[in-house]
Design a protein around this motif. Structure first.
Motif, PDB file in Angstrom:
ATOM      1  N   LEU A 102      32.578  50.619  36.253  1.00  0.00           N
ATOM      2  CA  LEU A 102      33.753  49.818  35.886  1.00  0.00           C
ATOM      3  C   LEU A 102      33.851  48.567  36.746  1.00  0.00           C
ATOM      4  N   ARG A 105      31.280  46.238  35.145  1.00  0.00           N
ATOM      5  CA  ARG A 105      31.568  45.831  33.766  1.00  0.00           C
ATOM      6  C   ARG A 105      32.797  44.935  33.676  1.00  0.00           C
ATOM      7  N   ASP A 106      33.874  45.315  34.393  1.00  0.00           N
ATOM      8  CA  ASP A 106      35.149  44.607  34.248  1.00  0.00           C
ATOM      9  C   ASP A 106      35.382  43.556  35.334  1.00  0.00           C
ATOM     10  N   ILE A 108      36.363  43.943  38.351  1.00  0.00           N
ATOM     11  CA  ILE A 108      37.628  44.233  39.029  1.00  0.00           C
ATOM     12  C   ILE A 108      37.570  43.736  40.479  1.00  0.00           C
TER      13      ILE A 108
END
Length: 270
Positions: A102, A105-106, A108
């Motif tokens: 994550l 992918r994002d 963050i």
């Protein structure tokens, strides 16, 4: 060479070897301490163990690799000492609150785990106080405070500060005599600045009538060492260590003012 410079040399060595097997003996030698002294010194100054710090820095580097490159997660895990993607993912999630996939992918924004640095304030007369610069004095106590911030009232601040210094081995020369009187005592030298990592671990002192009751509930690491240290300093108003049902060991010490400080260590930390 002062102790801060030596400690920074040891930290730089660790930084340069985060993808390798870190030789703690070599790091300790750079700091001018034994391995035990180096680990203990680091723990009570930084507020976490040397192992936790190294793990945090490795994961911080790993997070940067994940978010700025296209290297496979398994290869990044191996680079920073993890035997499997699952173990790496668990550690990554504990530190950052998201999985490596994550985070990549994002994109963050992850909370950084910064490199620690050691500095001192420049204050007139600071070198005249032995306990401020003699770091072996602090490492030999065998314990350190994890978290603490109680308020303590005393009619004689200088006498009380001397008790904390002589019996508990704390740094106790930060009294500020102003209107009403205020000061602090710490379990570490008060001039230390450790960038972004040290919470307030001292006791606020005010002039006033002692409560003669429990005035502090203090979590430490090394409870048995703490009790032994106090007894060796000639203070016997300290209880035996008791196992508590809520998952900790605890002992109580009666101070020079007749107040009670409760010291505890969680079972998991022992």
């Amino acid at each position: 060479m002062d102790w801060q410079t030596r400690m920074n040399r040891a930290i730089n060595y660790i930084e340069e070897n985060l993808t390798e097997s870190i030789n703690l003996e070599a790091a300790a030698q750079l700091a001018g301490f034994s391995i035990w002294e180096f680990q203990r010194m680091f723990s009570f100054v930084a507020g976490n163990s040397l192992g936790e710090y190294i793990r945090g820095r490795r994961l911080d580097f790993a997070a940067n690799d994940i978010q700025t490159g296209d290297v496979k997660v398994i290869d990044i895990a191996l680079r920073y000492g993890y035997d499997s993607p699952a173990a790496f993912s668990r550690a990554f999630n504990r530190q950052f609150g998201v999985s490596p996939s994550l985070a990549r992918r994002d994109g963050i924004k992850l909370k950084p785990f910064p490199k620690i640095t050691f500095q001192t304030y420049s204050e007139e007369g600071i070198d005249s106080v032995k306990t401020k610069n003699d770091m072996h004095f602090y490492s030999e106590r065998g314990y350190y405070v994890v978290e603490n911030a109680p308020i303590y009232y005393t009619p004689d601040m200088e006498k009380t500060v001397a008790w904390f210094r002589d019996i508990l081995g704390w740094y106790g020369d930060t009294v500020v005599e102003n209107e009403g009187g205020y000061g602090c005592v710490f379990d570490y030298p008060g001039e230390l600045i450790v960038s972004g990592l040290v919470p307030f671990r001292g006791i606020h002192l005010f002039k006033g009538e002692p409560s003669k009751d429990v005035v502090g509930f203090i979590r430490i690491s090394g409870l048995e060492k703490f009790r032994q240290f106090v007894l060796e300093n000639g203070w016997h108003q300290i209880s035996e260590i008791e196992l508590k049902s809520w998952g900790a060991s605890e002992c109580r010490i009666t101070t020079i003012d007749g107040c009670i400080l409760r010291f505890f260590e969680t079972i998991a930390a022992q």
